[in-house]
Design a protein around this motif. Structure first.
Motif, PDB file in Angstrom:
ATOM      1  N   LYS A 105       0.792  -1.446   0.296  1.00  0.00           N
ATOM      2  CA  LYS A 105      -0.142  -0.051   0.384  1.00  0.00           C
ATOM      3  C   LYS A 105       0.434   1.329  -0.165  1.00  0.00           C
ATOM      4  CE  LYS A 105      -2.258   0.858   3.910  1.00  0.00           C
ATOM      5  NZ  LYS A 105      -3.103   0.955   4.605  1.00  0.00           N
ATOM      6  N   GLY A 106       0.312   2.624  -1.134  1.00  0.00           N
ATOM      7  CA  GLY A 106       0.857   3.870  -0.321  1.00  0.00           C
ATOM      8  C   GLY A 106       2.103   3.509  -2.045  1.00  0.00           C
ATOM      9  N   SER A 107       2.667   1.788  -2.126  1.00  0.00           N
ATOM     10  CA  SER A 107       4.046   2.402  -3.524  1.00  0.00           C
ATOM     11  C   SER A 107       3.388   1.044  -4.150  1.00  0.00           C
ATOM     12  CB  SER A 107       5.110   1.619  -2.923  1.00  0.00           C
ATOM     13  OG  SER A 107       6.398   1.459  -3.654  1.00  0.00           O
ATOM     14  N   PRO A 108       2.134   0.737  -4.514  1.00  0.00           N
ATOM     15  CA  PRO A 108       1.586  -0.177  -5.298  1.00  0.00           C
ATOM     16  C   PRO A 108       2.195  -0.768  -6.211  1.00  0.00           C
ATOM     17  CG  PRO A 108       0.546   1.760  -6.185  1.00  0.00           C
ATOM     18  CD  PRO A 108       1.381   1.891  -5.031  1.00  0.00           C
ATOM     19  N   ILE A 109       2.689  -2.090  -7.078  1.00  0.00           N
ATOM     20  CA  ILE A 109       3.544  -2.377  -7.999  1.00  0.00           C
ATOM     21  C   ILE A 109       2.668  -2.548  -9.269  1.00  0.00           C
ATOM     22  CG2 ILE A 109       4.705  -4.161  -6.556  1.00  0.00           C
ATOM     23  CD1 ILE A 109       3.043  -6.424  -6.837  1.00  0.00           C
ATOM     24  N   GLY A 110       1.210  -1.734  -9.400  1.00  0.00           N
ATOM     25  CA  GLY A 110       0.930  -1.735 -10.351  1.00  0.00           C
ATOM     26  C   GLY A 110       0.113  -0.847 -11.193  1.00  0.00           C
ATOM     27  N   ASP A 111      -1.100  -0.580 -11.808  1.00  0.00           N
ATOM     28  CA  ASP A 111      -1.885   0.630 -12.015  1.00  0.00           C
ATOM     29  C   ASP A 111      -3.668  -0.411 -11.493  1.00  0.00           C
ATOM     30  OD1 ASP A 111      -0.034   1.944 -12.750  1.00  0.00           O
ATOM     31  OD2 ASP A 111      -0.366   0.943 -14.778  1.00  0.00           O
ATOM     32  N   ALA A 112      -3.834  -1.277 -11.821  1.00  0.00           N
ATOM     33  CA  ALA A 112      -5.366  -1.972 -11.719  1.00  0.00           C
ATOM     34  C   ALA A 112      -5.311  -3.162 -11.477  1.00  0.00           C
ATOM     35  CB  ALA A 112      -6.071  -2.341 -13.751  1.00  0.00           C
ATOM     36  N   VAL A 113      -5.922  -3.670 -10.896  1.00  0.00           N
ATOM     37  CA  VAL A 113      -6.144  -4.920 -10.313  1.00  0.00           C
ATOM     38  C   VAL A 113      -7.713  -5.320 -10.311  1.00  0.00           C
ATOM     39  CG1 VAL A 113      -7.447  -4.120  -8.184  1.00  0.00           C
ATOM     40  CG2 VAL A 113      -5.692  -6.211  -8.095  1.00  0.00           C
ATOM     41  N   PHE A 114      -6.986  -7.041 -11.089  1.00  0.00           N
ATOM     42  CA  PHE A 114      -8.124  -7.562 -11.516  1.00  0.00           C
ATOM     43  C   PHE A 114      -7.965  -8.881 -10.981  1.00  0.00           C
ATOM     44  CE2 PHE A 114      -9.911 -12.042 -13.285  1.00  0.00           C
ATOM     45  CZ  PHE A 114     -10.982 -11.476 -13.776  1.00  0.00           C
ATOM     46  N   GLY A 115      -9.248  -9.532  -9.912  1.00  0.00           N
ATOM     47  CA  GLY A 115      -9.632 -10.808  -9.498  1.00  0.00           C
ATOM     48  C   GLY A 115      -9.322 -10.260  -7.761  1.00  0.00           C
ATOM     49  N   ILE A 116      -9.630  -9.486  -7.134  1.00  0.00           N
ATOM     50  CA  ILE A 116      -9.991  -9.988  -5.955  1.00  0.00           C
ATOM     51  C   ILE A 116     -11.086  -9.837  -5.565  1.00  0.00           C
ATOM     52  CG2 ILE A 116     -10.597  -8.249  -4.147  1.00  0.00           C
ATOM     53  CD1 ILE A 116      -8.471  -5.897  -4.447  1.00  0.00           C
ATOM     54  N   ASP A 117     -11.963 -11.362  -4.649  1.00  0.00           N
ATOM     55  CA  ASP A 117     -13.044 -11.561  -4.801  1.00  0.00           C
ATOM     56  C   ASP A 117     -13.584 -11.263  -3.664  1.00  0.00           C
ATOM     57  OD1 ASP A 117     -12.267 -13.925  -2.477  1.00  0.00           O
ATOM     58  OD2 ASP A 117     -12.466 -15.233  -4.271  1.00  0.00           O
ATOM     59  N   ASN A 118     -15.307 -12.290  -3.395  1.00  0.00           N
ATOM     60  CA  ASN A 118     -15.689 -11.285  -2.383  1.00  0.00           C
ATOM     61  C   ASN A 118     -15.888 -11.760  -1.291  1.00  0.00           C
ATOM     62  OD1 ASN A 118     -17.069 -13.339  -3.823  1.00  0.00           O
ATOM     63  ND2 ASN A 118     -18.931 -12.987  -2.902  1.00  0.00           N
ATOM     64  N   THR A 119     -15.092 -12.607  -1.289  1.00  0.00           N
ATOM     65  CA  THR A 119     -14.454 -13.419  -0.333  1.00  0.00           C
ATOM     66  C   THR A 119     -13.233 -12.605   0.845  1.00  0.00           C
ATOM     67  OG1 THR A 119     -12.450 -14.867  -0.629  1.00  0.00           O
ATOM     68  CG2 THR A 119     -14.920 -15.343  -0.401  1.00  0.00           C
ATOM     69  N   PHE A 120     -12.573 -11.711  -0.142  1.00  0.00           N
ATOM     70  CA  PHE A 120     -11.179 -10.683   0.269  1.00  0.00           C
ATOM     71  C   PHE A 120     -11.699  -9.336  -0.384  1.00  0.00           C
ATOM     72  CE2 PHE A 120      -9.004 -14.725   0.717  1.00  0.00           C
ATOM     73  CZ  PHE A 120      -8.295 -14.277   1.740  1.00  0.00           C
ATOM     74  N   ALA A 121     -12.960  -9.091  -0.851  1.00  0.00           N
ATOM     75  CA  ALA A 121     -12.830  -8.368  -1.065  1.00  0.00           C
ATOM     76  C   ALA A 121     -13.654  -6.617   0.170  1.00  0.00           C
ATOM     77  CB  ALA A 121     -14.213  -7.730  -2.202  1.00  0.00           C
ATOM     78  N   SER A 122     -13.681  -7.030   1.192  1.00  0.00           N
ATOM     79  CA  SER A 122     -13.437  -5.706   2.315  1.00  0.00           C
ATOM     80  C   SER A 122     -12.590  -5.868   2.762  1.00  0.00           C
ATOM     81  CB  SER A 122     -14.559  -6.644   3.777  1.00  0.00           C
ATOM     82  OG  SER A 122     -16.159  -6.454   3.197  1.00  0.00           O
ATOM     83  N   ARG A 123     -11.664  -6.750   2.891  1.00  0.00           N
ATOM     84  CA  ARG A 123     -10.220  -6.327   3.206  1.00  0.00           C
ATOM     85  C   ARG A 123      -9.422  -5.445   2.244  1.00  0.00           C
ATOM     86  NH1 ARG A 123      -5.888 -10.916   4.726  1.00  0.00           N
ATOM     87  NH2 ARG A 123      -7.580 -11.041   6.654  1.00  0.00           N
ATOM     88  N   ALA A 124      -9.069  -5.361   1.108  1.00  0.00           N
ATOM     89  CA  ALA A 124      -8.859  -4.509   0.150  1.00  0.00           C
ATOM     90  C   ALA A 124      -9.411  -3.186   0.373  1.00  0.00           C
ATOM     91  CB  ALA A 124      -8.704  -5.009  -1.509  1.00  0.00           C
ATOM     92  N   VAL A 125     -11.204  -3.070   0.180  1.00  0.00           N
ATOM     93  CA  VAL A 125     -11.166  -1.821   0.133  1.00  0.00           C
ATOM     94  C   VAL A 125     -11.031  -1.124   1.418  1.00  0.00           C
ATOM     95  CG1 VAL A 125     -14.135  -0.731   0.642  1.00  0.00           C
ATOM     96  CG2 VAL A 125     -13.316  -2.505  -0.812  1.00  0.00           C
ATOM     97  N   ASN A 126     -11.458  -1.892   2.672  1.00  0.00           N
ATOM     98  CA  ASN A 126     -11.268  -1.114   4.618  1.00  0.00           C
ATOM     99  C   ASN A 126      -9.385  -0.628   4.382  1.00  0.00           C
ATOM    100  OD1 ASN A 126     -13.587  -1.794   4.808  1.00  0.00           O
ATOM    101  ND2 ASN A 126     -12.726  -3.370   5.675  1.00  0.00           N
ATOM    102  N   GLU A 127      -8.798  -1.884   3.771  1.00  0.00           N
ATOM    103  CA  GLU A 127      -6.939  -1.174   4.125  1.00  0.00           C
ATOM    104  C   GLU A 127      -6.533  -0.612   3.095  1.00  0.00           C
ATOM    105  OE1 GLU A 127      -4.847  -2.503   5.734  1.00  0.00           O
ATOM    106  OE2 GLU A 127      -5.823  -4.398   6.889  1.00  0.00           O
ATOM    107  N   GLY A 128      -7.850   0.600   2.282  1.00  0.00           N
ATOM    108  CA  GLY A 128      -7.573   2.013   1.161  1.00  0.00           C
ATOM    109  C   GLY A 128      -6.809   1.485   0.578  1.00  0.00           C
ATOM    110  N   VAL A 129      -6.595   0.054  -0.109  1.00  0.00           N
ATOM    111  CA  VAL A 129      -5.119  -0.317  -1.145  1.00  0.00           C
ATOM    112  C   VAL A 129      -5.873   1.126  -2.992  1.00  0.00           C
ATOM    113  CG1 VAL A 129      -4.460  -1.808  -0.013  1.00  0.00           C
ATOM    114  CG2 VAL A 129      -6.108  -2.577  -2.076  1.00  0.00           C
ATOM    115  N   LEU A 130      -7.236   1.119  -2.609  1.00  0.00           N
ATOM    116  CA  LEU A 130      -8.201   1.373  -3.854  1.00  0.00           C
ATOM    117  C   LEU A 130      -8.142   2.880  -3.842  1.00  0.00           C
ATOM    118  CD1 LEU A 130     -10.341  -1.943  -3.866  1.00  0.00           C
ATOM    119  CD2 LEU A 130      -8.778  -2.187  -5.664  1.00  0.00           C
TER     120      LEU A 130
END
Lengths: 373, 563
Positions: A105-130
């Motif tokens: 986070k803060g120094s991402p290895i890319g621009d876009a992400v594909f493949g986060i699913d609904n079992t992990f989506a909340s973590r990605a959103v809550n952690e502010g990586v998007l």
């Protein structure tokens, strides 16, 4: 064997072999810059300088999991439409992917992400990586798969798959046993020693199945269900390939009930046959939706947005079933076999993504204690 | 001599020992920098994240993690299985080492190459092969060992036989037979001779191999997951779970430190055993003593035959299954491999994947050889001061460390430490060969170092005394014996890199699959064709590695892959 003689020849063979290897390899480290292709270029080489002037040749780095694949012509279509080239950075599964994004986070290895699913989506959103981005006016059939609440602004649904218990109909017919229908049936003595599933701690369908049982039997009931399941002789493998490829009767194993996908049956039509010999139990399914989004701190946010948009075009959506074995979220035409034999669950088992995020770790730990006892 | 006398004078201006010391230090810098950047930094980064999470030290988790029932169970299982695995591997490996290195018979070189094959096969293939063999429908299903710890134990033996056979065999081959003959002549029984003469001479190499096998067993990961069906956790699989699923970096850091300590202890033991074994070699490198088999060798030949059959069984099962299609025996899976449109699961054909594998392995081999030669030269020097000597052996051990550390820790470590210019390598294609080179490097060092150490330092000193510079002196003394070991180490590093998957799979990598990656992806897709193609690709990979190892074997460098 004439040692003295062959020894010298062996050395010559090795030298020749290594020479051949060098020639075969074409672009090794030293020659890597000579022939950059869209897939393998180091994004640091050119992205920075060109992206500001014109999108021509600028790159979008797509971070994804190892199952991501799209035909070359589909990826080329993106470059034609937008001028951006996609660089794919694939690694590990949805869980490891999400955790990688959290770590970087803060120094991402890319621009876009594909493949986060609904079992992990909340973590990605809550952690502010998007960063918030969603294509404008999503068709209703796409919105149907959106995450609840604000999370929908960050992640756009691209495809989905139903993780369901599959059965070998041919086996049940031959044995003259009535096949099971529901999750509860699997604990019935009739089906003792017949079920194989992949583990929740080591595979993403396994995790989806655990969540399905929690959705079905509740936060206080699932532990008892799993104890019954284990007592009824269920076995757990580390991954899908193992349970489906080795243990399932269809693949030559001894277990006619397996955890797989609703899209698996079309692959079991025998040579010269008309219909699949296996089917999915549609009352046992958990729906995995895969999302795409723009990473916070992306070097090329415009390109990333264009890529998210592109993933919803007919070109990509139509290619998804054959390339990734999941269903498109838009109403594109399905491949013939899918249309005919791969039904999705009319009412998949639902569990709130926020609840999953809150409890996943406890669930998996508890599950591991019950199943590995 | 007299004519050269005047040339000696200038050399005396600089004390003779200083020049090599400076050169050796310079040589050490490159590999040390490599290790610092690509191992110490990422692993350290992960440990810091675990113990120093929000800008402050937090060791409260240590007690908590150690107190978990699960941790105790995992530690117990890891140590117990590694102990059993090591014992069984030694028990079966020793007779095989005797047969392959003390007896001469046709086909010996091929057998030696076959025994090394498992060591360079990707674990994902071996896992599926063993499952196919032991599952109730498989040829050995009647044993009922599927998903039991016995299956894991068998796989440990399968993977690590090579270590024992090569290490002890290489030693045994060079062992002077005269001591044994004298003992026998004095009336000692063969068993007595073995116990009192042979065994003590072999013991250092047995201890060295044993510690390495223990290290490999206790850090095995994929094979434990696949064969144990999740019922058994090891430290390594627990670190993976804590990191990738729970993001419990503190728990992972605690277990990583435990593992690190254990690995250092094992490596120290191995190094001590090794230095004794090299001392023995120096005295005994007299003559080759292999002989034709005779009647009294029958029991050992039988055991060795069974062990080779054990290695071949899963491999042959794999070959057979790759040749089975919907309608009997067929080559369709092999044909499909060459056809990129055969499956939608792959965007490239096997030929392209082989090309990717080869080019990555070439890069990895170049890196491993350059660094390996540097390290070997440094650690083969025997400085007179004890402090310097200790430093050299620490350096020797340091390059073995990557073998014993969780790939997920290193992989995730790359992501969080090499993340800003000039070293933002996280998405670079260079990381894959670098990771493979880290795996191959210790094997290169272990192949070349013994050869360098076997050269009498007095030859180098004599060359220096005759006026040669330090490089020239080293080349004159050591160059002639290095050719073959260098080629052999190159081949071995290449074979290992070809099959490497663990480290590769944790790295963000460009969409350019190597053969092991392709196999892994094919296995994970529905459809029997994909499984068939995965098995066929595994056979292709095995053939590639066995061919390379066969060529290496022809070079007859006793120390290849020995520890």
């Amino acid at each position: 064997m004439q040692y003295a003689d062959t020894r010298r020849r062996g050395a010559a063979h090795l030298a020749a072999g290594l020479g051949l290897a060098l020639a075969l390899s074409g672009c090794t480290l030293l020659g890597a810059d000579d022939e950059p292709t869209p897939d393998q270029q180091n994004p640091q080489d050119s992205a920075g300088e060109t992206s500001e002037t014109s999108p021509q040749n600028a790159e979008v780095v797509l971070v994804t999991h190892e199952s991501f694949t799209l035909p070359d012509e589909v990826l080329a279509g993106f470059t034609e439409q937008t001028g951006y080239q996609v660089v794919v950075q694939a690694s590990a599964d949805a869980g490891a992917l999400t955790n990688q994004l959290v770590l970087t986070k803060g120094s991402p290895i890319g621009d876009a992400v594909f493949g986060i699913d609904n079992t992990f989506a909340s973590r990605a959103v809550n952690e502010g990586v998007l960063t918030a981005y969603s294509p404008s006016d999503l068709p209703p059939e796409v919105s149907e798969h959106a995450l609840p609440g604000e999370a929908a602004d960050y992640l756009t649904p691209i495809d989905y798959g139903d993780v369901c218990v599959n059965i070998d109909d041919a086996w049940f017919e031959a044995e003259g046993i009535e096949p099971p229908q529901t999750l509860a049936d699997l604990t019935d003595p009739t089906y003792a020693d017949l079920f194989v599933t992949s583990g929740a701690s080591s595979s993403s369908p396994g995790l989806a199945f655990l969540i399905a049982t929690i959705g079905e039997f509740g936060a206080d009931g699932w532990q008892g269900y799993w104890r019954d399941l284990m007592a009824n002789g269920a076995v757990i493998t580390s991954g899908w390939s193992d349970s489906y490829g080795v243990d399932f009767t269809f693949s030559g194993g001894d277990r006619p009930i397996v955890l797989s996908y609703a899209s698996s049956p079309p692959f079991t039509i025998p040579e010269g046959g008309e219909e699949p010999t296996t089917s999915a139990l549609l009352d046992t399914c958990f729906r995995q939706v895969e999302y795409a989004g723009v990473l916070e701190g992306a070097a090329n946010p415009e390109g990333a947005q264009a890529l998210v948009d592109y993933l919803l075009t007919d070109e990509v959506q139509a290619a998804i079933p054959d390339a990734m074995f999941v269903y498109p979220v838009t109403d594109v035409e399905l491949p013939e076999l899918w249309a005919q034999w791969a039904d999705v669950a009319p009412e998949p088992i639902q569990v709130d993504p926020e609840l999953i995020e809150e409890s996943r770790e406890d669930w998996v730990r508890e599950w591991a204690d019950i199943t590995t006892g | 001599m007299g004519r050269h006398h005047h040339r000696l004078a200038p050399a005396r201006l600089i004390p003779a020992r200083v020049v090599p010391a400076v050169g050796v230090t310079l040589l050490a810098l490159l590999p040390l920098a490599f290790l610092a950047v690509f191992f110490v930094l990422p692993v350290g980064g992960m440990l810091v994240r675990g113990f120093y999470p929000d800008g402050a030290w937090d060791l409260s988790g240590v007690g908590e993690v150690l107190g978990r029932d699960r941790t105790t169970r995992v530690l117990g299982f890891t140590i117990g299985m590694a102990t059993l695995g090591t014992a069984l591997t030694l028990l079966l490996g020793l007779p095989l080492a005797f047969v392959l290195y003390r007896l001469v018979f046709p086909g010996r070189a091929l057998l030696r190459a076959i025994v090394v094959m498992p060591f360079v096969l990707p674990t994902v293939v071996v896992g599926v092969m063993f499952r196919a063999l032991l599952s109730s429908g498989g040829p050995l299903g009647f044993l009922g060992w599927d998903r039991s710890w016995l299956a894991i134990l068998l796989a440990f033996v399968f993977f690590n036989l090579a270590v024992v056979v090569r290490t002890v065999g290489g030693m045994w081959e060079g062992l002077d037979r005269r001591a044994e003959e004298s003992a026998a002549a004095l009336g000692a029984s063969p068993v007595h001779v073995f116990r009192t003469v042979t065994l003590p001479a072999l013991l250092p190499s047995i201890v060295s191999a044993g510690t390495l096998v223990f290290l490999f067993c206790s850090t095995a990961f994929g094979v434990v997951l696949t064969l144990g069906g999740l019922r058994y956790g090891t430290i390594e699989s627990e670190i993976y779970l804590l990191t990738t699923e729970f993001l419990d970096l503190q728990g992972a850091a605690v277990l990583s430190v435990i593992q690190l300590i254990a690995v250092v202890v094992m490596l120290a033991l191995a190094a001590r055993a090794r230095s004794r074994s090299e001392a023995t070699t120096d005295r005994a490198a007299a003559r080759s003593v292999a002989r034709a088999p005779r009647g009294s060798d029958a029991p050992l030949l039988v055991i060795a035959g069974l062990v080779v059959a054990f290695v071949l069984t899963p491999v042959l099962t794999l070959v057979a299954r790759s040749l089975r299609g919907g309608s009997g025996w067929t080559l369709e899976h092999y044909r499909a491999l060459a056809d990129p449109s055969a499956t939608t699961a792959m965007r490239v054909s096997i030929l392209e994947a082989v090309q990717n594998s080869v080019s990555t392995a070439v890069d990895a081999t170049i890196i491993a050889m350059v660094l390996g030669v540097c390290v070997s030269i440094v650690v083969s020097r025997r400085p007179r001061r004890a402090g310097a000597r200790r430093l050299v052996s620490v350096l020797d051990g340091a390059f073995m460390l990557p073998l014993g550390i969780s790939a997920v820790t290193v992989g995730f470590g790359f992501l969080i430490t090499l993340d800003r210019p000039p070293l933002d390598l996280r998405t670079s294609a260079v990381l894959v060969p670098i990771a493979q080179a880290l795996v191959a490097l210790p094997l290169v060092v272990r192949t070349i170092t013994p050869v360098l150490r076997s050269v009498d330092p007095r030859i180098r000193q004599a060359a220096a005394a005759l006026g040669a510079g330090p490089l020239r002196a080293a080349w004159t003394a050591e160059g002639p014996v290095l050719g073959r070991p260098l080629l052999a180490a190159t081949g071995f590093a290449f074979a290992v890199s070809l099959g490497e998957f663990g480290a590769t799979s944790f790295l963000a990598r460009p969409d350019r699959p190597t053969v092991p990656v392709m196999i892994y992806e094919l296995i994970g897709r529905p459809g029997t064709d994909n499984m068939g193609m995965a098995l066929a690709a595994s056979v292709v990979l095995s053939l590639l590695t066995v061919s390379v190892m066969g060529l290496v074997e022809r070079l007859r460098v006793g120390s290849v892959g020995s520890f």
